[in-house]
Design a protein around this motif. Structure first.
Motif, mmCIF file in Angstrom:
data_model
loop_
_atom_site.group_PDB
_atom_site.id
_atom_site.type_symbol
_atom_site.label_atom_id
_atom_site.label_comp_id
_atom_site.label_asym_id
_atom_site.label_seq_id
_atom_site.Cartn_x
_atom_site.Cartn_y
_atom_site.Cartn_z
ATOM 1 N N GLN A 56 -20.326 -12.885 -10.325
ATOM 2 C CA GLN A 56 -19.722 -14.201 -10.408
ATOM 3 C C GLN A 56 -18.364 -14.172 -9.702
ATOM 4 O O GLN A 56 -17.476 -13.413 -10.088
ATOM 5 N N VAL A 57 -18.210 -14.969 -8.675
ATOM 6 C CA VAL A 57 -16.974 -15.004 -7.889
ATOM 7 C C VAL A 57 -16.282 -16.335 -8.146
ATOM 8 O O VAL A 57 -16.798 -17.397 -7.786
ATOM 9 N N ARG A 58 -15.108 -16.286 -8.760
ATOM 10 C CA ARG A 58 -14.410 -17.503 -9.176
ATOM 11 C C ARG A 58 -13.860 -18.283 -7.989
ATOM 12 O O ARG A 58 -14.012 -19.498 -7.909
ATOM 13 N N ARG A 59 -13.181 -17.592 -7.096
ATOM 14 C CA ARG A 59 -12.467 -18.265 -6.002
ATOM 15 C C ARG A 59 -12.852 -17.615 -4.665
ATOM 16 O O ARG A 59 -12.101 -16.820 -4.103
ATOM 17 N N PRO A 60 -14.035 -17.945 -4.153
ATOM 18 C CA PRO A 60 -14.528 -17.260 -2.952
ATOM 19 C C PRO A 60 -13.692 -17.526 -1.706
ATOM 20 O O PRO A 60 -13.715 -16.724 -0.767
ATOM 21 N N ASP A 61 -12.971 -18.639 -1.670
ATOM 22 C CA ASP A 61 -12.230 -18.983 -0.464
ATOM 23 C C ASP A 61 -10.769 -18.562 -0.520
ATOM 24 O O ASP A 61 -10.003 -18.861 0.408
ATOM 25 N N ALA A 62 -10.360 -17.864 -1.578
ATOM 26 C CA ALA A 62 -8.993 -17.341 -1.644
ATOM 27 C C ALA A 62 -8.804 -16.279 -0.567
ATOM 28 O O ALA A 62 -9.662 -15.415 -0.363
ATOM 29 N N VAL A 63 -7.690 -16.334 0.127
ATOM 30 C CA VAL A 63 -7.405 -15.430 1.242
ATOM 31 C C VAL A 63 -6.312 -14.449 0.825
ATOM 32 O O VAL A 63 -5.282 -14.846 0.268
ATOM 33 N N ARG A 64 -6.553 -13.163 1.119
ATOM 34 C CA ARG A 64 -5.620 -12.112 0.732
ATOM 35 C C ARG A 64 -5.456 -11.098 1.880
ATOM 36 O O ARG A 64 -6.359 -10.926 2.702
ATOM 37 N N PRO A 65 -4.331 -10.358 1.882
ATOM 38 C CA PRO A 65 -4.135 -9.277 2.862
ATOM 39 C C PRO A 65 -4.738 -7.970 2.340
ATOM 40 O O PRO A 65 -4.060 -7.138 1.748
ATOM 41 N N TRP A 66 -6.019 -7.758 2.570
ATOM 42 C CA TRP A 66 -6.736 -6.612 2.019
ATOM 43 C C TRP A 66 -6.397 -5.338 2.779
ATOM 44 O O TRP A 66 -6.230 -5.345 3.998
ATOM 45 N N GLN A 67 -6.350 -4.214 2.065
ATOM 46 C CA GLN A 67 -6.155 -2.915 2.697
ATOM 47 C C GLN A 67 -6.700 -1.837 1.770
ATOM 48 O O GLN A 67 -6.767 -2.015 0.556
ATOM 49 N N HIS A 68 -7.106 -0.719 2.393
ATOM 50 C CA HIS A 68 -7.526 0.421 1.583
ATOM 51 C C HIS A 68 -6.321 0.993 0.864
ATOM 52 O O HIS A 68 -5.196 0.970 1.375
ATOM 53 N N VAL A 69 -6.539 1.529 -0.332
ATOM 54 C CA VAL A 69 -5.444 2.012 -1.160
ATOM 55 C C VAL A 69 -4.588 3.054 -0.443
ATOM 56 O O VAL A 69 -3.367 3.137 -0.666
ATOM 57 N N LEU A 70 -5.167 3.838 0.446
ATOM 58 C CA LEU A 70 -4.395 4.867 1.133
ATOM 59 C C LEU A 70 -3.393 4.285 2.133
ATOM 60 O O LEU A 70 -2.406 4.945 2.479
ATOM 61 N N GLU A 71 -3.627 3.065 2.588
ATOM 62 C CA GLU A 71 -2.708 2.457 3.551
ATOM 63 C C GLU A 71 -1.313 2.250 2.959
ATOM 64 O O GLU A 71 -0.321 2.751 3.513
ATOM 65 N N PRO A 72 -1.163 1.529 1.839
ATOM 66 C CA PRO A 72 0.194 1.382 1.303
ATOM 67 C C PRO A 72 0.764 2.690 0.776
ATOM 68 O O PRO A 72 1.980 2.914 0.862
ATOM 69 N N LEU A 73 -0.093 3.571 0.234
ATOM 70 C CA LEU A 73 0.426 4.844 -0.263
ATOM 71 C C LEU A 73 1.040 5.660 0.874
ATOM 72 O O LEU A 73 2.092 6.290 0.697
ATOM 73 N N ALA A 74 0.403 5.643 2.022
ATOM 74 C CA ALA A 74 0.985 6.312 3.192
ATOM 75 C C ALA A 74 2.326 5.678 3.548
ATOM 76 O O ALA A 74 3.280 6.373 3.926
ATOM 77 N N GLY A 75 2.394 4.351 3.399
ATOM 78 C CA GLY A 75 3.649 3.653 3.655
ATOM 79 C C GLY A 75 4.733 4.053 2.672
ATOM 80 O O GLY A 75 5.896 4.265 3.061
ATOM 81 N N TYR A 76 4.375 4.176 1.396
ATOM 82 C CA TYR A 76 5.371 4.585 0.397
ATOM 83 C C TYR A 76 5.911 5.987 0.720
ATOM 84 O O TYR A 76 7.119 6.228 0.638
ATOM 85 N N LEU A 77 5.010 6.897 1.056
ATOM 86 C CA LEU A 77 5.433 8.264 1.354
ATOM 87 C C LEU A 77 6.320 8.302 2.603
ATOM 88 O O LEU A 77 7.323 9.025 2.647
ATOM 89 N N ARG A 78 5.947 7.528 3.590
ATOM 90 C CA ARG A 78 6.760 7.468 4.814
ATOM 91 C C ARG A 78 8.126 6.865 4.519
ATOM 92 O O ARG A 78 9.158 7.357 4.998
ATOM 93 N N LEU A 79 8.172 5.795 3.732
ATOM 94 C CA LEU A 79 9.435 5.141 3.428
ATOM 95 C C LEU A 79 10.345 6.053 2.611
ATOM 96 O O LEU A 79 11.547 6.141 2.878
ATOM 97 N N ALA A 80 9.789 6.741 1.618
ATOM 98 C CA ALA A 80 10.603 7.646 0.811
ATOM 99 C C ALA A 80 11.229 8.739 1.683
ATOM 100 O O ALA A 80 12.408 9.085 1.518
ATOM 101 N N HIS A 81 10.447 9.278 2.605
ATOM 102 C CA HIS A 81 10.961 10.291 3.535
ATOM 103 C C HIS A 81 12.074 9.698 4.396
ATOM 104 O O HIS A 81 13.129 10.318 4.592
#
Length: 350
Positions: free
Chosen positions: A218-243
């Motif tokens: 059951q999909v409540r809001r099929p037309d909602a638009v989001r910036p999807w990414q694999h979980v490793l994408e932001p985690l790589a960003g966090y590690l890069r930013l911390a460095h």
């Protein structure tokens, strides 16, 4: 950019929220990089959980503590003597925030206060990266991506609590921690998917649960638009930013991590790819007019992280969804979960 193991090896890192979906992935990655990780979080709130299934606690120092408990949290922080703090602990669900608004604000806003207060006069710490969300912006439902200078807001308690925590982060940085020599930044990431998420009211876990049980998704809001990414994408960003903050404290501030605005797509599009990758599954699409308010359109402008940190997306939508569905398929067949995660990290780094 691939995280630098020569930097992370031996670093004392406090990671809050290490029992959650993103936190478990990040804990595993930090362990591979050789960091000395101390985790602080509640017990996992799903069954199964990635934290338990991947035996995340092996190779780190794990503590179960509610960040709403200021004294207990401060004691754990003091004992760990962290050089870097990565704050992911949160009540992370929009719909749950409507049911539990007080708990959501107490965790997301006051929990952040408690953590930052624990860092005051702590001589060991040099970097504090506070993870919030892409939903901190005042969403006007227009096809304009939000950059880091866009006004903050939040209709639902989750979004509002995270926007409030952004004000807390800025205040503690400017009033206390910058003068102490601590580089404090906030990270605002788009919607993440990946293996090991069993949270309620998230589209991929909902799909896996439904299709594994031969039920209709059951999909409540099929037309909602989001910036999807694999979980490793932001985690790589966090590690890069911390460095980067370690080397250049002047980079302290807020940062977006997400795909290009043109790559933000609808829930329906993600479900179609997931069903194709899964090989079967029925779907019933709603009209988007039931349940509490949720944003219909959200896009991020991540030009700052691309230009200043060298961050770029590794996996397109088809690859990230396909890889996620294969992860769940392998999990159902009894494949070692830690090995599944390590294989994805290997592929991401390669």
């Amino acid at each position: 950019m691939r995280p630098d193991s020569t930097f992370w090896n031996g670093k004392r890192v406090v990671l809050t929220g290490h029992t959650g979906f993103k936190g478990s992935w990040l804990a595993l990655w930090l362990q591979r990089l050789g960091a000395r990780v101390t985790g602080i979080a509640l017990y996992p709130d799903t069954a199964p959980s990635l934290f338990d299934a991947a035996k995340v606690t092996n190779g780190m120092d794990s503590h179960f503590c509610d960040i709403r408990d200021r004294e207990a949290l401060a004691a754990h922080i003091k004992r760990a003597e962290p050089e870097i703090v990565l704050h992911l602990a949160a009540q992370p669900l929009v719909r749950a925030s409507y049911q539990y608004p007080v708990e959501t604000f107490a965790t997301n806003m006051m929990g952040t206060v408690h953590l930052l207060e624990a860092l005051r006069n702590l001589n060991s710490v040099r970097v504090a990266l506070m993870v919030t969300t892409d939903k901190v912006y005042r969403n006007q439902e227009r096809p304009v991506p939000y950059d880091e200078d866009a006004p903050l807001g939040g209709h639902d308690p989750y979004s509002a609590s995270k926007a409030a925590s952004e004000l807390v982060i800025t205040s503690y940085r400017d009033a206390f921690l910058a003068a102490q020599g601590v580089a404090v930044a906030s990270a605002r990431a788009g919607n993440v998917i990946g293996g090991g998420d069993w949270s309620a009211d998230r589209i991929i876990p909902d799909a896996v649960r439904a299709w594994d049980s031969n039920h209709v998704l059951q999909v409540r809001r099929p037309d909602a638009v989001r910036p999807w990414q694999h979980v490793l994408e932001p985690l790589a960003g966090y590690l890069r930013l911390a460095h980067a903050l370690w080397d250049a404290p002047a980079l302290a501030g807020s940062w977006n991590f997400g795909p290009d605005a043109a790559d933000a797509v609808s829930v329906r599009h993600v479900v179609d790819i997931a069903r194709s990758a899964y090989g079967r599954g029925e779907v019933a699409y709603g009209q988007g007019d039931t349940g509490p308010h949720e944003a219909g359109l959200l896009m991020l402008d991540s030009a700052k992280s691309r230009a200043m940190l060298g961050i770029s997306s590794r996996w397109n939508l088809n690859e990230m969804v396909g890889r996620t569905m294969r992860w769940y398929g392998a999990f159902a067949q009894g494949t070692n979960v830690r090995s599944l995660c390590e294989a994805d990290i290997d592929a991401f780094e390669s």
